[in-house]
Design an enzyme around this catalytic site. Structure first.
Site, PDB file in Angstrom:
ATOM      1  CB  CYS A   1      -0.311   0.059   1.101  1.00 45.28           C
ATOM      2  SG  CYS A   1      -2.085  -1.108   1.743  1.00 45.28           S
TER       3      CYS A   1
ATOM      4  CB  CYS B   1     -12.487  -2.276   6.680  1.00 44.79           C
ATOM      5  SG  CYS B   1     -12.876  -3.810   8.087  1.00 44.79           S
TER       6      CYS B   1
ATOM      7  CE  LYS C   1     -13.918   3.335   6.657  1.00 37.22           C
ATOM      8  NZ  LYS C   1     -15.264   3.027   5.958  1.00 37.22           N
TER       9      LYS C   1
ATOM     10  CG  HIS D   1      -6.274   1.430   0.592  1.00 36.19           C
ATOM     11  ND1 HIS D   1      -5.168   2.458   0.191  1.00 36.19           N
ATOM     12  CD2 HIS D   1      -6.257   0.597   0.551  1.00 36.19           C
ATOM     13  CE1 HIS D   1      -4.167   1.551   0.310  1.00 36.19           C
ATOM     14  NE2 HIS D   1      -4.526   0.164   1.301  1.00 36.19           N
TER      15      HIS D   1
END
Lengths: 388, 129
Positions: free
Chosen positions: A84, A210, A332, A336
């Site tokens: 990430c 998540c 969030k 992402h």
């Protein structure tokens, strides 16, 4: 002293994109190049972040493919894979190339598909995300991406009394910020009870703790401080980039209640910038899960170890609070798309520090910090940017 | 201890994945101890993170330990059961990640009880003492 300057920033909306990775990246890259007012022929190199294209789309050696689609002609281009944190490590190398004089103008960015556009279902994509865990000593146990941060967060809860309600407040806050960002995947506000009633993913995390699966791209144009006044885009200075790693597998980390890689990278970035946490006006942090934001603001020194959970609860990290955190909506709510996340944080920093963030503008934003992590808290890149 | 495990511990050369996983299947958690600083790890590394020393000895780890952290996974990767718990277990000298048979909380005592195998890859399983 500034190490380099960003003179152009752009990104696609995050969400579901039917376009190809290269098409998506061109949208984000051209937005950044048009912001800077640079022509394709002026770009001297491409630093590209993409984490999982090899697994999700059978797509590797992506840097020259992106460069070709953008119309770049025989420039050095390279792809970074650090989970990430991929486009942040790409950015670090771009800053070093500018600083050393190897290049004058480079393009840095990332792009990724992780939604159903890949043709993968949730269990298959969960396995792909889990590929960042140790191949032999974690994947075999059934480690997942939420589980990595759940293990750290459970320790935080046991040690400091952090509660599920406090974690939920992080999600509520970031969804509120996302509702002010037209490029956010989730533009809808949520309340605490919705988070606490959503299905469990890996306890203590529920679905609304998540980040989502996302597609998207982002990019910035980086140049030297000396040349930065020659562009259309208002230059924002990069004054510190810190980068550190921590052990994989997670069981070998010295500390399980904090993210040592981010703590070490923060110290490096602050030292370069000659600042301390008190100088920070706002931060974009790696809130892949609500508990990750709590540990992120502690790593940045905005809160004492163990105190991070009260920040969202007390509205201190909400726009208008003492330390606005993730004014973009964060991973969030904004979304992402793994390889695009690092430079998307820099896009938000650039817009905030220019005072161009509209209804989500942080007041008196002069110093911003981006906190990007990769894998099971095993990579961290911290970037300090400042308005002139 | 079986002869096989004894020969693994006595074997020359560093702890490898092959020896570690063979140990698991034989019912023993194998770790390694740095010959210089004494740091113990529950999974193989080529060089000690503490002091950089490459020389280490293979050792049998305690089979019992304490749950340091845990989570119950409700959305598993493909190939895994519908839900299961995993935990970081502090053995006497080192920590290791394992699957949990049953249900445990932080602070619980657990023992190495079984091996789970998914796609041919073995992992330690712990259960409450």
């Amino acid at each position: 002293m500034s190490r380099a300057s960003i003179v152009g920033a752009g990104m696609t909306p995050f969400g579901v994109h039917e376009s190809t990775t290269a098409e998506m990246f061109a949208e984000g890259a051209f937005a950044a190049m048009d912001d800077a007012g640079v022509e394709t022929s002026e770009i001297e190199g491409l630093y590209f972040g993409n984490a999982m294209g090899g697994l999700t789309e059978n797509d590797t050696h992506t840097a020259p493919k992106m460069a070709s689609h953008l119309g770049l002609n025989s420039v050095p281009c390279q792809r970074f894979e650090d989970a990430c944190a991929s486009s942040s490590t790409a950015f670090k190398h771009a800053v070093q190339a500018i600083e050393s004089g190897a290049h004058d103008i480079v393009l840095v960015g990332g792009a990724e598909h992780t939604t159903g556009q890949t043709g993968m279902d949730t269990p298959e994509m969960t396995r792909v995300f889990g590929s960042a865990a140790h191949r032999q000593y974690e994947q075999s146990v059934g480690m997942t991406f939420p589980a990595m941060f759940a293990l750290l967060t459970k320790q935080h809860m046991a040690r400091f009394g952090t509660t599920e309600e406090q974690l939920a407040e992080v999600a509520v806050k970031n969804h509120y910020h996302g509702s002010l960002n037209s490029r956010a995947q989730f533009g809808k506000k949520i309340d605490t009870s919705e988070v606490l009633e959503s299905p469990l993913i890996a306890d203590p995390f529920r679905l609304l703790d998540c980040c989502p699966f996302s597609d998207g791209a982002s990019a910035v144009v980086v140049t030297s401080v000396e040349k930065s006044d020659q562009f259309d885009g208002e230059p924002i200075d990069v004054t510190g980039v810190g980068h550190a790693h921590d052990s994989v597998p997670i069981a070998e980390k010295d500390n399980l209640v904090q993210t040592d890689a981010a703590i070490d990278a923060t110290e490096e970035a602050y030292t370069q910038a000659g600042i301390g946490p008190e100088a920070v006006d706002f931060a974009e942090v790696h809130d892949c899960f609500t508990g990750a934001e709590v540990m992120a603001i502690e790593a940045l020194g905005l809160y004492e170890r163990g105190e991070g959970a009260r920040a969202a609860e007390n509205r201190e990290t909400r726009l208008g609070g003492e330390y606005p955190v993730n004014p973009s909506g964060g991973l969030k709510a904004k979304g992402h798309p793994i390889g695009a996340t690092g430079t998307a944080q820099l896009v938000e920093l650039t817009e905030q520090l220019r005072g161009e963030a509209g209804s989500r503008q942080v007041s008196d934003a002069n110093v911003g910090v981006a906190h990007n992590m990769g894998g099971d808290a095993a990579s961290a890149v911290i970037t300090v940017m400042e308005a002139r | 201890m079986t002869d096989d495990v004894g020969s693994l511990i006595e074997s020359s050369g560093p702890l490898t994945y092959e020896k570690w996983s063979r140990g698991l299947r034989e019912g023993v958690l194998l770790g390694q101890k740095c010959r210089s600083c004494g740091k113990v790890t529950a999974t193989p590394v080529a060089s000690c993170r503490n002091c950089g020393t490459r020389e280490s000895e293979i050792r049998e780890l305690a089979s019992e330990g304490e749950v340091i952290s845990e989570t119950a996974i409700e959305v598993p990767p493909s190939g895994f059961p519908e839900s299961y718990q995993i935990a970081i277990v502090e053995l006497e000298e080192a920590r290791v990640l394992g699957r949990i048979d049953g249900e445990v909380s932080i602070g619980d005592r657990v023992e190495f009880s079984d091996v789970s195998v998914v796609d041919g890859d073995p992992a330690p399983v712990f259960a409450s003492v």
